[in-house]
Design an enzyme around this catalytic site. Sequence first.
Site, PDB file in Angstrom:
ATOM      1  N   ARG A 168       0.867  -1.172   0.000  1.00 27.03           N
ATOM      2  CA  ARG A 168       0.000   0.000   0.000  1.00 27.03           C
ATOM      3  C   ARG A 168       0.909   1.229   0.000  1.00 27.03           C
ATOM      4  O   ARG A 168       2.039   1.178   0.503  1.00 27.03           O
ATOM      5  CB  ARG A 168      -0.889   0.030   1.241  1.00 27.03           C
ATOM      6  CG  ARG A 168      -1.818  -1.180   1.378  1.00 27.03           C
ATOM      7  CD  ARG A 168      -2.612  -1.101   2.676  1.00 27.03           C
ATOM      8  NE  ARG A 168      -3.556  -2.204   2.817  1.00 27.03           N
ATOM      9  CZ  ARG A 168      -3.298  -3.356   3.437  1.00 27.03           C
ATOM     10  NH1 ARG A 168      -2.094  -3.533   4.003  1.00 27.03           N
ATOM     11  NH2 ARG A 168      -4.203  -4.305   3.520  1.00 27.03           N
ATOM     12  N   TYR A 191      -9.655 -10.766  -6.805  1.00 22.69           N
ATOM     13  CA  TYR A 191      -8.772 -10.881  -7.960  1.00 22.69           C
ATOM     14  C   TYR A 191      -9.130 -12.089  -8.821  1.00 22.69           C
ATOM     15  O   TYR A 191      -8.892 -12.093 -10.020  1.00 22.69           O
ATOM     16  CB  TYR A 191      -7.310 -10.963  -7.494  1.00 22.69           C
ATOM     17  CG  TYR A 191      -6.892  -9.730  -6.751  1.00 22.69           C
ATOM     18  CD1 TYR A 191      -6.628  -8.549  -7.424  1.00 22.69           C
ATOM     19  CD2 TYR A 191      -6.815  -9.719  -5.363  1.00 22.69           C
ATOM     20  CE1 TYR A 191      -6.273  -7.396  -6.745  1.00 22.69           C
ATOM     21  CE2 TYR A 191      -6.467  -8.574  -4.675  1.00 22.69           C
ATOM     22  CZ  TYR A 191      -6.192  -7.420  -5.374  1.00 22.69           C
ATOM     23  OH  TYR A 191      -5.862  -6.285  -4.695  1.00 22.69           O
ATOM     24  N   LYS A 196      -2.429  -2.691   7.844  1.00 18.30           N
ATOM     25  CA  LYS A 196      -3.689  -2.348   8.504  1.00 18.30           C
ATOM     26  C   LYS A 196      -3.893  -3.213   9.743  1.00 18.30           C
ATOM     27  O   LYS A 196      -3.538  -4.385   9.756  1.00 18.30           O
ATOM     28  CB  LYS A 196      -4.854  -2.545   7.540  1.00 18.30           C
ATOM     29  CG  LYS A 196      -4.960  -1.475   6.469  1.00 18.30           C
ATOM     30  CD  LYS A 196      -6.229  -1.652   5.655  1.00 18.30           C
ATOM     31  CE  LYS A 196      -6.408  -0.537   4.642  1.00 18.30           C
ATOM     32  NZ  LYS A 196      -7.647  -0.709   3.847  1.00 18.30           N
ATOM     33  N   HIS A 233      -3.986  -8.995   3.517  1.00 15.06           N
ATOM     34  CA  HIS A 233      -5.439  -8.992   3.674  1.00 15.06           C
ATOM     35  C   HIS A 233      -5.822  -9.823   4.895  1.00 15.06           C
ATOM     36  O   HIS A 233      -5.344 -10.942   5.068  1.00 15.06           O
ATOM     37  CB  HIS A 233      -6.112  -9.599   2.434  1.00 15.06           C
ATOM     38  CG  HIS A 233      -6.113  -8.693   1.252  1.00 15.06           C
ATOM     39  ND1 HIS A 233      -6.293  -9.136  -0.044  1.00 15.06           N
ATOM     40  CD2 HIS A 233      -5.970  -7.343   1.155  1.00 15.06           C
ATOM     41  CE1 HIS A 233      -6.253  -8.113  -0.872  1.00 15.06           C
ATOM     42  NE2 HIS A 233      -6.054  -7.022  -0.174  1.00 15.06           N
ATOM     43  N   ARG A 284      -0.714  -1.843  -6.939  1.00 15.30           N
ATOM     44  CA  ARG A 284      -0.810  -2.961  -5.988  1.00 15.30           C
ATOM     45  C   ARG A 284      -1.774  -4.016  -6.511  1.00 15.30           C
ATOM     46  O   ARG A 284      -1.508  -5.216  -6.419  1.00 15.30           O
ATOM     47  CB  ARG A 284      -1.258  -2.414  -4.634  1.00 15.30           C
ATOM     48  CG  ARG A 284      -1.613  -3.444  -3.571  1.00 15.30           C
ATOM     49  CD  ARG A 284      -1.887  -2.715  -2.268  1.00 15.30           C
ATOM     50  NE  ARG A 284      -2.822  -3.398  -1.400  1.00 15.30           N
ATOM     51  CZ  ARG A 284      -2.473  -4.281  -0.464  1.00 15.30           C
ATOM     52  NH1 ARG A 284      -1.214  -4.629  -0.314  1.00 15.30           N
ATOM     53  NH2 ARG A 284      -3.406  -4.828   0.311  1.00 15.30           N
ATOM     54  N   HIS A 304      -2.832   2.834  -6.082  1.00 16.94           N
ATOM     55  CA  HIS A 304      -3.367   1.571  -5.571  1.00 16.94           C
ATOM     56  C   HIS A 304      -3.548   0.547  -6.687  1.00 16.94           C
ATOM     57  O   HIS A 304      -3.496  -0.665  -6.438  1.00 16.94           O
ATOM     58  CB  HIS A 304      -4.696   1.819  -4.855  1.00 16.94           C
ATOM     59  CG  HIS A 304      -5.042   0.765  -3.849  1.00 16.94           C
ATOM     60  ND1 HIS A 304      -4.255   0.499  -2.752  1.00 16.94           N
ATOM     61  CD2 HIS A 304      -6.085  -0.108  -3.783  1.00 16.94           C
ATOM     62  CE1 HIS A 304      -4.797  -0.483  -2.040  1.00 16.94           C
ATOM     63  NE2 HIS A 304      -5.904  -0.866  -2.650  1.00 16.94           N
TER      64      HIS A 304
END
Length: 315
Positions: free
Chosen positions: A167, A293, A190, A284, A261, A258
């Site tokens: 990110r 994806y 995150k 994630h 990525r 983004h």
Amino acid sequence: MTASPASGGLTDGLRMAIADWLDLERALKAVSENTITAYRSDVTGWLSFLMHHHGDGFGTGKIADLTITDMRSWMASERARGLGARSLARSLSAVKTFTRWIAERDGFDATGVLSARSPKFGKKLPRPLTADAAQDMISTVELQSTEPWINTRDAAVLTLLYGCGLRISEALSLTGKDVPLGEIIHIVGKGNKERIVPVLPVARRAVADYVRECPYNLEANQALFRGKRGGALNPRLISKVTERARMQLGLPSTVTPHAMRHSFATHLLNAGGDLRAIQELLGHASLSTTQAYTAVDTARLLEVYEAAHPRAKNA
């Protein structure tokens, strides 16, 4: 209780309740400051609406009396002022989280708020670049400034996004102690979740080129990527240089930092990468996020099928 002008006209009790809740979110869930800001805005807006809807006497004790009709009125008001379904769903999630907390603190039934249903919206699938377009973006970003070190800086950042799946906030969180880059880097993403990310030789070279040309002393405890005046690089500058490059290349507006990525993940998947391994590389929390994806890949295969298969063309 008096109202506070800085908090949308809320009473002191409501303002203090929000502050206490946000402090708890920071302490127990390691919520980022960007999320804290969004939470504060969402809940303050909701409570401000209720104060106008019910009158000046609305305080923390009145939250227990809210009904589904109150929630629908608020949601209708938000949609009327142009808030999209996705943004409203985010606001409702923050409102429910706050209400659960205050209901537990004050001991009341919050069914009226918690039973509100989130608006439906279509999930936006990632739009990756082709491998050639991703490389063209990096090469074009490297030509935007009259100062060579800034060009190598911007190219290094985009190379980390595409080559390592970082990110932009993660790339810009690197410090002087992280260089020279090794074959792996430890990234805290995150939710304060740490992961190990392999670093391709091309990414190590790009960062090394930037370090060599950067005119500032890159101290161990300070930002690796610097702005023109020596402070930490603002992510908006990377967004702007990416926008200029994609316009020069004639690429769509979906090409953002983004998207680099997204392209990393999609190209790994197309090359036979394991979905769970890609989940770990991206950081994630849920596999369902990474599975988006798969939908992108399936959509691409269907396009190829419909364009090339004889039966599809004759249908």
